[in-house]
Design a protein around this motif. Structure first.
Motif, short mmCIF file in Angstrom:
data_model
loop_
_atom_site.label_atom_id
_atom_site.label_comp_id
_atom_site.label_asym_id
_atom_site.label_seq_id
_atom_site.Cartn_x
_atom_site.Cartn_y
_atom_site.Cartn_z
N ASN A 184 0.82 -1.20 0.00
CA ASN A 184 0.00 0.00 0.00
C ASN A 184 0.86 1.26 0.00
OD1 ASN A 184 -2.46 1.37 0.03
ND2 ASN A 184 -2.48 1.48 2.25
N LYS A 185 1.75 1.39 1.00
CA LYS A 185 2.65 2.55 1.06
C LYS A 185 3.76 2.27 2.05
CE LYS A 185 -0.26 4.99 4.39
NZ LYS A 185 -0.98 6.23 4.67
N GLY A 186 4.76 3.14 2.05
CA GLY A 186 5.88 2.96 2.95
C GLY A 186 6.53 4.27 3.32
N ALA A 187 7.43 4.20 4.29
CA ALA A 187 8.16 5.38 4.75
C ALA A 187 9.50 4.93 5.32
CB ALA A 187 7.37 6.13 5.81
N ILE A 188 10.44 5.86 5.35
CA ILE A 188 11.72 5.64 6.02
C ILE A 188 11.77 6.63 7.18
CG2 ILE A 188 14.23 5.80 5.84
CD1 ILE A 188 13.99 5.00 2.94
N GLU A 189 12.02 6.11 8.37
CA GLU A 189 12.14 6.95 9.56
C GLU A 189 13.59 6.91 10.03
OE1 GLU A 189 9.26 5.55 12.39
OE2 GLU A 189 7.60 6.37 11.22
N VAL A 190 14.19 8.09 10.15
CA VAL A 190 15.57 8.21 10.58
C VAL A 190 15.57 8.83 11.98
CG1 VAL A 190 17.83 9.18 10.03
CG2 VAL A 190 16.28 8.55 8.18
N VAL A 244 14.48 3.12 10.44
CA VAL A 244 13.39 2.15 10.43
C VAL A 244 12.64 2.24 9.11
CG1 VAL A 244 11.20 1.51 11.53
CG2 VAL A 244 13.10 2.32 12.93
N ILE A 245 12.36 1.09 8.52
CA ILE A 245 11.54 1.02 7.31
C ILE A 245 10.12 0.67 7.75
CG2 ILE A 245 11.16 -0.11 5.10
CD1 ILE A 245 13.79 1.45 5.32
N VAL A 246 9.15 1.48 7.33
CA VAL A 246 7.75 1.24 7.66
C VAL A 246 7.04 0.91 6.35
CG1 VAL A 246 5.65 2.22 8.62
CG2 VAL A 246 7.87 2.91 9.54
N GLU A 247 6.41 -0.25 6.31
CA GLU A 247 5.67 -0.65 5.11
C GLU A 247 4.25 -1.02 5.50
OE1 GLU A 247 8.19 -3.83 3.64
OE2 GLU A 247 8.94 -2.46 2.10
N GLU A 248 3.29 -0.60 4.69
CA GLU A 248 1.88 -0.91 4.90
C GLU A 248 1.39 -1.78 3.76
OE1 GLU A 248 -1.30 2.00 5.42
OE2 GLU A 248 -0.01 2.95 6.90
N ALA A 301 7.96 0.40 -3.25
CA ALA A 301 7.81 -0.98 -2.78
C ALA A 301 9.14 -1.71 -2.94
CB ALA A 301 6.72 -1.69 -3.57
N ASN A 302 9.39 -2.65 -2.05
CA ASN A 302 10.59 -3.50 -2.10
C ASN A 302 11.89 -2.71 -2.11
OD1 ASN A 302 8.93 -5.83 -2.28
ND2 ASN A 302 8.65 -5.41 -4.45
N VAL A 303 11.98 -1.71 -1.27
CA VAL A 303 13.20 -0.92 -1.16
C VAL A 303 14.33 -1.83 -0.69
CG1 VAL A 303 12.73 -0.11 1.20
CG2 VAL A 303 14.15 1.27 -0.30
#
Length: 67
Positions: A6-12, A58-62, A32-34
Protein backbone atom coordinates in the motif's frame (compact mmCIF):
# COMPACT_ATOMS: atom_id res chain seq x y z
CA UNK A 1 -6.04 -13.63 1.11
CA UNK A 2 -4.00 -11.57 -1.29
CA UNK A 3 -1.28 -9.27 0.05
CA UNK A 4 -0.78 -5.96 -1.77
CA UNK A 5 1.77 -3.24 -0.93
CA UNK A 6 0.00 0.00 0.00
CA UNK A 7 2.65 2.55 1.06
CA UNK A 8 5.88 2.96 2.95
CA UNK A 9 8.16 5.38 4.75
CA UNK A 10 11.72 5.64 6.02
CA UNK A 11 12.14 6.95 9.56
CA UNK A 12 15.57 8.21 10.58
CA UNK A 13 16.32 8.65 14.29
CA UNK A 14 19.04 11.03 15.47
CA UNK A 15 20.54 11.03 18.96
CA UNK A 16 20.06 14.27 20.88
CA UNK A 17 22.63 13.54 23.57
CA UNK A 18 22.13 16.90 25.28
CA UNK A 19 18.44 16.21 25.94
CA UNK A 20 18.85 12.40 26.22
CA UNK A 21 16.28 11.59 23.53
CA UNK A 22 15.92 10.58 19.91
CA UNK A 23 14.62 12.93 17.24
CA UNK A 24 12.57 11.17 14.54
CA UNK A 25 12.39 12.37 10.96
CA UNK A 26 9.92 10.57 8.71
CA UNK A 27 10.17 10.49 4.92
CA UNK A 28 6.95 9.09 3.39
CA UNK A 29 6.20 7.76 -0.08
CA UNK A 30 8.96 5.19 -0.43
CA UNK A 31 8.82 2.64 -3.22
CA UNK A 32 7.81 -0.98 -2.78
CA UNK A 33 10.59 -3.50 -2.10
CA UNK A 34 13.20 -0.92 -1.16
CA UNK A 35 16.64 -2.55 -0.92
CA UNK A 36 19.24 -2.37 1.84
CA UNK A 37 21.61 -0.49 -0.47
CA UNK A 38 18.92 2.12 -1.23
CA UNK A 39 18.17 2.61 2.47
CA UNK A 40 21.87 2.93 3.32
CA UNK A 41 22.43 5.53 0.60
CA UNK A 42 19.37 7.53 1.64
CA UNK A 43 20.33 7.38 5.32
CA UNK A 44 23.89 8.51 4.58
CA UNK A 45 22.59 11.47 2.53
CA UNK A 46 20.22 12.57 5.32
CA UNK A 47 22.92 12.04 7.96
CA UNK A 48 25.31 14.32 6.06
CA UNK A 49 22.78 17.17 6.43
CA UNK A 50 22.50 16.88 10.22
CA UNK A 51 24.76 17.93 13.07
CA UNK A 52 23.30 15.19 15.29
CA UNK A 53 24.69 11.64 15.23
CA UNK A 54 22.57 8.95 13.60
CA UNK A 55 20.83 6.57 15.98
CA UNK A 56 19.05 4.15 13.68
CA UNK A 57 16.78 3.87 10.64
CA UNK A 58 13.39 2.15 10.43
CA UNK A 59 11.54 1.02 7.31
CA UNK A 60 7.75 1.24 7.66
CA UNK A 61 5.67 -0.65 5.11
CA UNK A 62 1.88 -0.91 4.90
CA UNK A 63 0.10 -3.72 3.14
CA UNK A 64 -3.54 -4.36 2.48
CA UNK A 65 -5.11 -7.78 2.35
CA UNK A 66 -8.06 -8.62 0.13
CA UNK A 67 -9.98 -11.79 -0.44
Amino acid sequence: MQKEWNKGAIEVYFEDIENEEFIRRSYPNTIANVTEVQVEGFTEAIESLSDLPLGHTVIVEEYKYTR
